[in-house]
Scaffold this motif. Structure first.
Motif, PDB file in Angstrom:
ATOM      1  N   PRO A 197      32.169 110.777  75.198  1.00  0.00           N
ATOM      2  CA  PRO A 197      31.890 109.492  75.857  1.00  0.00           C
ATOM      3  C   PRO A 197      33.148 108.655  75.966  1.00  0.00           C
ATOM      4  N   LEU A 198      33.177 107.747  76.912  1.00  0.00           N
ATOM      5  CA  LEU A 198      34.286 106.814  77.062  1.00  0.00           C
ATOM      6  C   LEU A 198      34.042 105.623  76.141  1.00  0.00           C
ATOM      7  N   LEU A 199      34.931 105.434  75.170  1.00  0.00           N
ATOM      8  CA  LEU A 199      34.818 104.349  74.208  1.00  0.00           C
ATOM      9  C   LEU A 199      36.107 103.542  74.189  1.00  0.00           C
ATOM     10  N   LYS A 200      36.081 102.423  73.500  1.00  0.00           N
ATOM     11  CA  LYS A 200      37.279 101.588  73.395  1.00  0.00           C
ATOM     12  C   LYS A 200      38.432 102.365  72.790  1.00  0.00           C
ATOM     13  N   ASN A 201      38.181 103.201  71.788  1.00  0.00           N
ATOM     14  CA  ASN A 201      39.229 103.968  71.112  1.00  0.00           C
ATOM     15  C   ASN A 201      39.168 105.446  71.430  1.00  0.00           C
ATOM     16  N   LEU A 202      38.518 105.800  72.550  1.00  0.00           N
ATOM     17  CA  LEU A 202      38.435 107.205  72.958  1.00  0.00           C
ATOM     18  C   LEU A 202      38.472 107.279  74.477  1.00  0.00           C
ATOM     19  N   MET A 203      39.545 107.840  75.023  1.00  0.00           N
ATOM     20  CA  MET A 203      39.723 107.933  76.453  1.00  0.00           C
ATOM     21  C   MET A 203      39.350 109.330  76.955  1.00  0.00           C
ATOM     22  N   ARG A 204      38.698 109.366  78.109  1.00  0.00           N
ATOM     23  CA  ARG A 204      38.362 110.607  78.790  1.00  0.00           C
ATOM     24  C   ARG A 204      38.834 110.502  80.237  1.00  0.00           C
TER      25      ARG A 204
ATOM     26  N   PRO B 158      44.305  98.894  72.776  1.00  0.00           N
ATOM     27  CA  PRO B 158      44.041  99.511  71.469  1.00  0.00           C
ATOM     28  C   PRO B 158      44.647 100.909  71.374  1.00  0.00           C
ATOM     29  N   TYR B 159      44.800 101.382  70.158  1.00  0.00           N
ATOM     30  CA  TYR B 159      45.167 102.781  69.932  1.00  0.00           C
ATOM     31  C   TYR B 159      43.939 103.643  70.217  1.00  0.00           C
ATOM     32  N   VAL B 160      44.171 104.815  70.813  1.00  0.00           N
ATOM     33  CA  VAL B 160      43.041 105.624  71.284  1.00  0.00           C
ATOM     34  C   VAL B 160      43.248 107.095  70.946  1.00  0.00           C
ATOM     35  N   PHE B 161      42.139 107.823  70.928  1.00  0.00           N
ATOM     36  CA  PHE B 161      42.141 109.277  70.960  1.00  0.00           C
ATOM     37  C   PHE B 161      41.910 109.716  72.400  1.00  0.00           C
TER      38      PHE B 161
ATOM     39  N   SER C 244      31.650  98.245  79.048  1.00  0.00           N
ATOM     40  CA  SER C 244      32.629  97.622  79.941  1.00  0.00           C
ATOM     41  C   SER C 244      33.992  97.531  79.269  1.00  0.00           C
ATOM     42  N   GLU C 245      34.019  97.352  77.946  1.00  0.00           N
ATOM     43  CA  GLU C 245      35.292  97.287  77.217  1.00  0.00           C
ATOM     44  C   GLU C 245      36.038  98.614  77.311  1.00  0.00           C
ATOM     45  N   ALA C 246      35.292  99.721  77.267  1.00  0.00           N
ATOM     46  CA  ALA C 246      35.917 101.042  77.385  1.00  0.00           C
ATOM     47  C   ALA C 246      36.507 101.235  78.779  1.00  0.00           C
ATOM     48  N   PHE C 247      35.783 100.806  79.822  1.00  0.00           N
ATOM     49  CA  PHE C 247      36.303 100.902  81.190  1.00  0.00           C
ATOM     50  C   PHE C 247      37.581 100.071  81.346  1.00  0.00           C
ATOM     51  N   LEU C 248      37.594  98.878  80.733  1.00  0.00           N
ATOM     52  CA  LEU C 248      38.758  97.997  80.826  1.00  0.00           C
ATOM     53  C   LEU C 248      39.972  98.636  80.145  1.00  0.00           C
ATOM     54  N   THR C 249      39.744  99.270  78.997  1.00  0.00           N
ATOM     55  CA  THR C 249      40.847  99.937  78.284  1.00  0.00           C
ATOM     56  C   THR C 249      41.419 101.071  79.117  1.00  0.00           C
ATOM     57  N   ARG C 250      40.547 101.848  79.754  1.00  0.00           N
ATOM     58  CA  ARG C 250      41.028 102.942  80.588  1.00  0.00           C
ATOM     59  C   ARG C 250      41.838 102.422  81.764  1.00  0.00           C
ATOM     60  N   GLU C 251      41.427 101.306  82.340  1.00  0.00           N
ATOM     61  CA  GLU C 251      42.173 100.732  83.458  1.00  0.00           C
ATOM     62  C   GLU C 251      43.558 100.262  83.012  1.00  0.00           C
TER      63      GLU C 251
END
Length: 300
Positions: free
Chosen positions: A159-166, A149-152, A268-275
């Motif tokens: 927080p770590l979200l699907k569309n927000l990476m930290r 996904p596109y992210v900020f 878990s979706e946010a962790f997967l996106t970060r990976e």
């Protein structure tokens, strides 16, 4: 603040405050549709293209950050505005593009609120949650089969979200070069919002000391300075990168304070996106030649 202006122009303090209030409202009304419009899908795609070209972060819709704006304690407010830095403040949340221009702002949250509460109740947080931000569809990263996904991008306060990476926590980065590379690449993209706040505070000296005005006037002043910042950045967009860096000033020690780190639970979706981004940045297709030299210098 208004007392100094009134003495300079030999007018009453109430007259000066009313002039500032009305002028800031007029600036926002006439410049906001042009220089801080509601983002569209096409605008997000252009922003992502600029971040990929200038900051080498793929599928990036912008850098997000929030700062505490100090103010004199409002009357009868109790501890509502008292933040963890032992000051009274309101919070300015903003997203920034690769040219240090604000793409969205949200100002007015009380300083006492927790970071997760502020983000979830902000305009950006609500639109990310309900899917009304008009974000483009998922796109494959270099060297990746699956779409991401596109992210900020933000710091530890978000927080770590699907569309927000930290970034990865420091305890997990020690001894792990792959995580260091990810943190370095994210930091390169996130620096744009820090630069934008630095330019804002150095260009508009009203941010150098605590505000002493009503909350309605503070909101108008902050929104007016943000849209004026975009106006000035748009006029200077043809300047080279060195000129852009030269007009960035250091953040004041008593204004635009950083929030505390977030301790929100992540999905878990946010962790997967970060990976996915981690694998991309460490792959031959998605890496940059200077990233390993940078982490050896401790830039992560």
């Amino acid at each position: 603040m208004f007392k100094t202006i009134a003495l300079s122009y030999r007018m009453g303090q109430r007259t000066a405050s009313k002039i500032v209030y009305d002028v800031c409202g007029a600036i926002w009304k006439h410049l906001q549709p042009i220089y801080l419009p509601e983002p569209t899908t096409v605008m997000w795609e252009n922003i992502a293209s600029d971040f990929e070209r200038k900051r080498q972060f793929y599928n990036c819709l912008g850098a997000v950050d929030r700062k505490h704006i100090n103010l004199r304690k409002p009357q009868l407010s109790g501890s509502s505005f008292f933040n963890y830095k032992q000051h009274c403040s309101v919070v300015l949340m903003a997203t920034v593009d690769a040219h240090y221009r604000f793409t969205s702002i949200d100002v007015g949250s009380m300083g006492r609120f927790s970071d997760g509460n502020i983000f979830s109740n902000s305009v950006l947080g609500r639109k990310l949650t309900d899917g009304t931000l008009k974000i483009p569809g998922d796109k494959s990263l270099p060297g990746q089969q699956n779409r991401a996904p596109y992210v900020f991008v933000g710091d530890e306060a978000f927080p770590l979200l699907k569309n927000l990476m930290r970034p990865y926590p420091k305890c997990r980065v020690t001894g792990n070069d792959k995580y260091k590379v990810y943190n370095y690449r994210l930091s390169r993209a996130r620096q744009t919002v820090e630069c934008a706040f630095g330019i804002l505070s150095s260009r508009f000296r009203v941010f150098k000391r605590p505000f002493e005005c009503k909350l309605e006037a503070l909101d108008r002043i902050v929104t007016a300075t943000c849209v004026l910042h975009n106006y000035l950045r748009t006029d200077n967009i043809t300047s080279n990168d060195l000129a852009e860096e030269d007009d960035m000033g250091p953040l004041s020690t008593n204004q635009l304070l950083s929030p505390a780190p977030s301790r929100c639970r992540n999905t878990s979706e946010a962790f997967l996106t970060r990976e996915k981004f981690n694998e991309c940045f460490n792959s031959p297709e998605g890496s940059v030649q200077w990233q390993y030299a940078a982490i050896k210098r401790g830039q992560y």
